[in-house]
Design a protein around this motif. Structure first.
Motif, PDB file in Angstrom:
ATOM      1  N   ALA A   9     -24.955-114.416  75.699  1.00 47.45           N
ATOM      2  CA  ALA A   9     -24.614-114.022  74.308  1.00 47.45           C
ATOM      3  C   ALA A   9     -25.920-113.874  73.501  1.00 47.45           C
ATOM      4  O   ALA A   9     -26.095-112.827  72.813  1.00 47.45           O
ATOM      5  CB  ALA A   9     -23.807-115.143  73.857  1.00 47.45           C
ATOM      6  N   ALA A  10     -27.012-114.763  73.635  1.00 42.50           N
ATOM      7  CA  ALA A  10     -28.352-114.663  73.092  1.00 42.50           C
ATOM      8  C   ALA A  10     -28.881-113.338  73.362  1.00 42.50           C
ATOM      9  O   ALA A  10     -29.501-112.635  72.292  1.00 42.50           O
ATOM     10  CB  ALA A  10     -29.047-115.759  73.362  1.00 42.50           C
ATOM     11  N   GLN A  11     -28.747-112.713  74.470  1.00 37.96           N
ATOM     12  CA  GLN A  11     -29.530-111.703  74.807  1.00 37.96           C
ATOM     13  C   GLN A  11     -28.686-110.327  74.335  1.00 37.96           C
ATOM     14  O   GLN A  11     -29.247-109.493  73.702  1.00 37.96           O
ATOM     15  CB  GLN A  11     -29.507-111.316  76.409  1.00 37.96           C
ATOM     16  CG  GLN A  11     -30.718-112.188  77.363  1.00 37.96           C
ATOM     17  CD  GLN A  11     -29.959-113.590  77.470  1.00 37.96           C
ATOM     18  OE1 GLN A  11     -29.134-114.042  77.129  1.00 37.96           O
ATOM     19  NE2 GLN A  11     -30.875-114.201  78.464  1.00 37.96           N
ATOM     20  N   VAL A  12     -27.389-110.382  74.110  1.00 39.09           N
ATOM     21  CA  VAL A  12     -26.507-109.523  73.534  1.00 39.09           C
ATOM     22  C   VAL A  12     -27.092-109.263  71.974  1.00 39.09           C
ATOM     23  O   VAL A  12     -27.247-108.142  71.593  1.00 39.09           O
ATOM     24  CB  VAL A  12     -25.141-109.612  73.667  1.00 39.09           C
ATOM     25  CG1 VAL A  12     -24.441-108.517  72.918  1.00 39.09           C
ATOM     26  CG2 VAL A  12     -24.907-109.740  75.321  1.00 39.09           C
ATOM     27  N   ARG A  13     -27.191-110.697  71.396  1.00 36.67           N
ATOM     28  CA  ARG A  13     -27.366-110.581  69.874  1.00 36.67           C
ATOM     29  C   ARG A  13     -28.774-110.084  69.833  1.00 36.67           C
ATOM     30  O   ARG A  13     -29.142-109.364  68.616  1.00 36.67           O
ATOM     31  CB  ARG A  13     -27.332-112.212  69.585  1.00 36.67           C
ATOM     32  CG  ARG A  13     -27.658-112.224  67.996  1.00 36.67           C
ATOM     33  CD  ARG A  13     -27.044-111.539  67.083  1.00 36.67           C
ATOM     34  NE  ARG A  13     -25.555-111.542  67.075  1.00 36.67           N
ATOM     35  CZ  ARG A  13     -24.811-111.091  66.354  1.00 36.67           C
ATOM     36  NH1 ARG A  13     -25.298-109.885  65.490  1.00 36.67           N
ATOM     37  NH2 ARG A  13     -23.328-111.087  66.372  1.00 36.67           N
ATOM     38  N   ALA A  14     -29.695-110.381  70.727  1.00 33.51           N
ATOM     39  CA  ALA A  14     -31.042-109.727  70.440  1.00 33.51           C
ATOM     40  C   ALA A  14     -31.147-108.333  70.497  1.00 33.51           C
ATOM     41  O   ALA A  14     -31.832-107.593  69.738  1.00 33.51           O
ATOM     42  CB  ALA A  14     -32.065-110.506  71.543  1.00 33.51           C
ATOM     43  N   ALA A  15     -30.200-107.711  71.466  1.00 31.97           N
ATOM     44  CA  ALA A  15     -30.449-106.508  71.612  1.00 31.97           C
ATOM     45  C   ALA A  15     -29.826-105.608  70.344  1.00 31.97           C
ATOM     46  O   ALA A  15     -30.111-104.777  69.941  1.00 31.97           O
ATOM     47  CB  ALA A  15     -29.408-106.080  73.134  1.00 31.97           C
ATOM     48  N   ALA A  16     -28.529-106.426  69.878  1.00 36.84           N
ATOM     49  CA  ALA A  16     -28.061-105.736  68.694  1.00 36.84           C
ATOM     50  C   ALA A  16     -29.170-105.771  67.537  1.00 36.84           C
ATOM     51  O   ALA A  16     -29.189-104.617  67.036  1.00 36.84           O
ATOM     52  CB  ALA A  16     -26.740-106.504  68.334  1.00 36.84           C
ATOM     53  N   ASP A  17     -29.958-106.639  67.365  1.00 35.14           N
ATOM     54  CA  ASP A  17     -30.998-106.877  66.420  1.00 35.14           C
ATOM     55  C   ASP A  17     -31.848-105.898  66.694  1.00 35.14           C
ATOM     56  O   ASP A  17     -32.381-105.036  65.552  1.00 35.14           O
ATOM     57  CB  ASP A  17     -31.371-108.350  66.197  1.00 35.14           C
ATOM     58  CG  ASP A  17     -30.417-109.340  65.835  1.00 35.14           C
ATOM     59  OD1 ASP A  17     -29.448-109.083  65.169  1.00 35.14           O
ATOM     60  OD2 ASP A  17     -30.751-110.488  65.887  1.00 35.14           O
ATOM     61  N   ALA A  18     -32.352-105.585  67.805  1.00 35.25           N
ATOM     62  CA  ALA A  18     -33.419-104.452  68.095  1.00 35.25           C
ATOM     63  C   ALA A  18     -32.719-103.281  67.943  1.00 35.25           C
ATOM     64  O   ALA A  18     -33.590-102.259  67.384  1.00 35.25           O
ATOM     65  CB  ALA A  18     -33.757-104.776  69.670  1.00 35.25           C
ATOM     66  N   LEU A  19     -31.535-103.095  68.200  1.00 28.92           N
ATOM     67  CA  LEU A  19     -30.881-101.600  67.847  1.00 28.92           C
ATOM     68  C   LEU A  19     -30.715-101.319  66.379  1.00 28.92           C
ATOM     69  O   LEU A  19     -30.977-100.485  65.814  1.00 28.92           O
ATOM     70  CB  LEU A  19     -29.489-101.421  68.272  1.00 28.92           C
ATOM     71  CG  LEU A  19     -28.830-100.446  68.066  1.00 28.92           C
ATOM     72  CD1 LEU A  19     -29.456 -99.063  68.563  1.00 28.92           C
ATOM     73  CD2 LEU A  19     -27.207-100.485  68.675  1.00 28.92           C
ATOM     74  N   LYS A  20     -30.475-102.380  65.362  1.00 25.75           N
ATOM     75  CA  LYS A  20     -30.387-102.388  64.121  1.00 25.75           C
ATOM     76  C   LYS A  20     -31.789-101.999  63.394  1.00 25.75           C
ATOM     77  O   LYS A  20     -32.216-101.173  62.849  1.00 25.75           O
ATOM     78  CB  LYS A  20     -30.012-103.465  63.467  1.00 25.75           C
ATOM     79  CG  LYS A  20     -28.410-103.930  63.683  1.00 25.75           C
ATOM     80  CD  LYS A  20     -28.211-105.368  63.222  1.00 25.75           C
ATOM     81  CE  LYS A  20     -26.737-105.782  63.990  1.00 25.75           C
ATOM     82  NZ  LYS A  20     -26.457-107.252  63.391  1.00 25.75           N
ATOM     83  N   GLU A  21     -32.831-102.532  64.015  1.00 25.19           N
ATOM     84  CA  GLU A  21     -34.310-102.545  63.523  1.00 25.19           C
ATOM     85  C   GLU A  21     -34.655-100.775  64.079  1.00 25.19           C
ATOM     86  O   GLU A  21     -35.188-100.204  63.073  1.00 25.19           O
ATOM     87  CB  GLU A  21     -35.233-103.284  64.375  1.00 25.19           C
ATOM     88  CG  GLU A  21     -34.914-104.941  63.596  1.00 25.19           C
ATOM     89  CD  GLU A  21     -35.947-105.783  64.370  1.00 25.19           C
ATOM     90  OE1 GLU A  21     -36.497-105.506  65.400  1.00 25.19           O
ATOM     91  OE2 GLU A  21     -35.871-106.869  64.132  1.00 25.19           O
ATOM     92  N   ALA A  22     -34.164-100.461  65.128  1.00 27.82           N
ATOM     93  CA  ALA A  22     -34.456 -99.272  65.879  1.00 27.82           C
ATOM     94  C   ALA A  22     -33.958 -98.111  64.712  1.00 27.82           C
ATOM     95  O   ALA A  22     -34.378 -96.966  64.366  1.00 27.82           O
ATOM     96  CB  ALA A  22     -34.175 -98.780  67.151  1.00 27.82           C
ATOM     97  N   VAL A  23     -32.631 -98.262  64.372  1.00 28.28           N
ATOM     98  CA  VAL A  23     -31.796 -97.522  63.321  1.00 28.28           C
ATOM     99  C   VAL A  23     -32.462 -97.351  62.235  1.00 28.28           C
ATOM    100  O   VAL A  23     -32.636 -96.182  61.490  1.00 28.28           O
ATOM    101  CB  VAL A  23     -30.428 -97.983  63.270  1.00 28.28           C
ATOM    102  CG1 VAL A  23     -29.613 -97.029  62.137  1.00 28.28           C
ATOM    103  CG2 VAL A  23     -29.713 -97.933  64.420  1.00 28.28           C
ATOM    104  N   ASP A  24     -32.862 -98.627  61.633  1.00 27.28           N
ATOM    105  CA  ASP A  24     -33.534 -98.610  60.301  1.00 27.28           C
ATOM    106  C   ASP A  24     -35.021 -97.574  60.318  1.00 27.28           C
ATOM    107  O   ASP A  24     -35.722 -97.087  59.380  1.00 27.28           O
ATOM    108  CB  ASP A  24     -34.030-100.090  59.905  1.00 27.28           C
ATOM    109  CG  ASP A  24     -32.905-100.683  59.198  1.00 27.28           C
ATOM    110  OD1 ASP A  24     -31.632-100.202  58.876  1.00 27.28           O
ATOM    111  OD2 ASP A  24     -32.748-101.979  59.343  1.00 27.28           O
ATOM    112  N   ARG A  25     -36.059 -97.878  61.612  1.00 25.91           N
ATOM    113  CA  ARG A  25     -37.118 -97.210  61.693  1.00 25.91           C
ATOM    114  C   ARG A  25     -36.823 -95.750  61.838  1.00 25.91           C
ATOM    115  O   ARG A  25     -37.571 -95.001  61.345  1.00 25.91           O
ATOM    116  CB  ARG A  25     -37.685 -97.476  62.867  1.00 25.91           C
ATOM    117  CG  ARG A  25     -38.484 -99.152  62.721  1.00 25.91           C
ATOM    118  CD  ARG A  25     -39.383 -99.288  63.868  1.00 25.91           C
ATOM    119  NE  ARG A  25     -38.789 -99.375  65.305  1.00 25.91           N
ATOM    120  CZ  ARG A  25     -38.282-100.312  65.842  1.00 25.91           C
ATOM    121  NH1 ARG A  25     -38.357-101.618  65.055  1.00 25.91           N
ATOM    122  NH2 ARG A  25     -37.806-100.397  66.872  1.00 25.91           N
TER     123      ARG A  25
END
Length: 220
Positions: A9-25
């Motif tokens: 679950a931690a890896q999934v959450r980290a990947a979700a956060d990385a995707l959100k940051e990529a969308v913002d960039r």
């Protein structure tokens, strides 16, 4: 695979956060380019790089989400390392879009009934014996029925309502390609897909139940 290396679950959450940051960039890069009246190739490159990062982050999140929760995202993310390098113009002024969608006829009676209904809605049909024959053929002949339905509805509407027409979706692909200049009226109609040059594909989106990452690519 051992428990020590299985994603959680931690890896999934980290990947979700990385995707959100990529969308913002990605959005920030687009906004910066839009705010510059004389944006140059560097601004375009920044947007393209952010697009590629977002695509990679989306793919990583999608894979982890499936591995851990057996769930998928509601969107398809194109890969960025296509088999053919883009060799078209840097700033294309004309485009051609190539689309293919496959269907299976799973309910012939439903398809024939829908075609018959469409034919009967023609207000001039009843007064025309030839049209009346066409109505009857639409309810009995599969080729005629398919001609009626695809002649009446746009391809996107067929895709969104395929179950109503007794169809099941198969593989689909969409290619956006760069061309030197718009074609003359009627020029490519005899062979509409002959000019699909893989080296001029700007972006490509494939959808398949047997999805393989190698089947989705983008030249951006």
């Amino acid at each position: 695979m051992s428990d020590a290396v299985q994603p959680g679950a931690a890896q999934v959450r980290a990947a979700a956060d990385a995707l959100k940051e990529a969308v913002d960039r990605h959005l920030a890069a687009i906004e910066r380019r839009a705010a510059e009246p004389d944006a140059d190739a560097d601004a375009d490159a920044e947007v393209f790089a952010a697009f590629n990062e977002m695509a990679a982050a989306g793919e990583a999140y999608d894979e982890l989400l499936y591995d851990v929760y057996d769930e998928v995202t509601p969107f398809e993310v194109p890969e960025t390392d296509g088999t053919a390098a883009y060799a078209g113009p840097e700033d294309p002024e004309a485009l051609s879009v190539f689309i293919r969608r496959d269907y299976t006829v799973v309910d012939p009676r439903r398809l024939l009934a829908q075609a018959r209904r469409v034919a009967e809605l023609d207000p001039e049909a009843a007064a025309d014996e030839e049209e009346a024959d066409a109505q009857d053929a639409a309810g009995r002949s599969m080729p005629t029925a398919l001609g009626v339905l695809f002649g009446e509805f746009e391809p996107d509407e067929i895709a969104s309502r395929h179950k109503e027409f007794g169809l099941e979706e198969g593989d689909a692909t969409l290619w956006v390609t760069a061309v030197d200049e718009p074609a003359e009226p009627g020029e490519w109609l005899p062979s509409p897909f002959e000019a699909a040059d893989p080296e001029r594909v700007i972006c490509r989106f494939d959808i398949s139940e047997a999805f393989d990452g190698d089947d989705m690519e983008s030249a951006l």
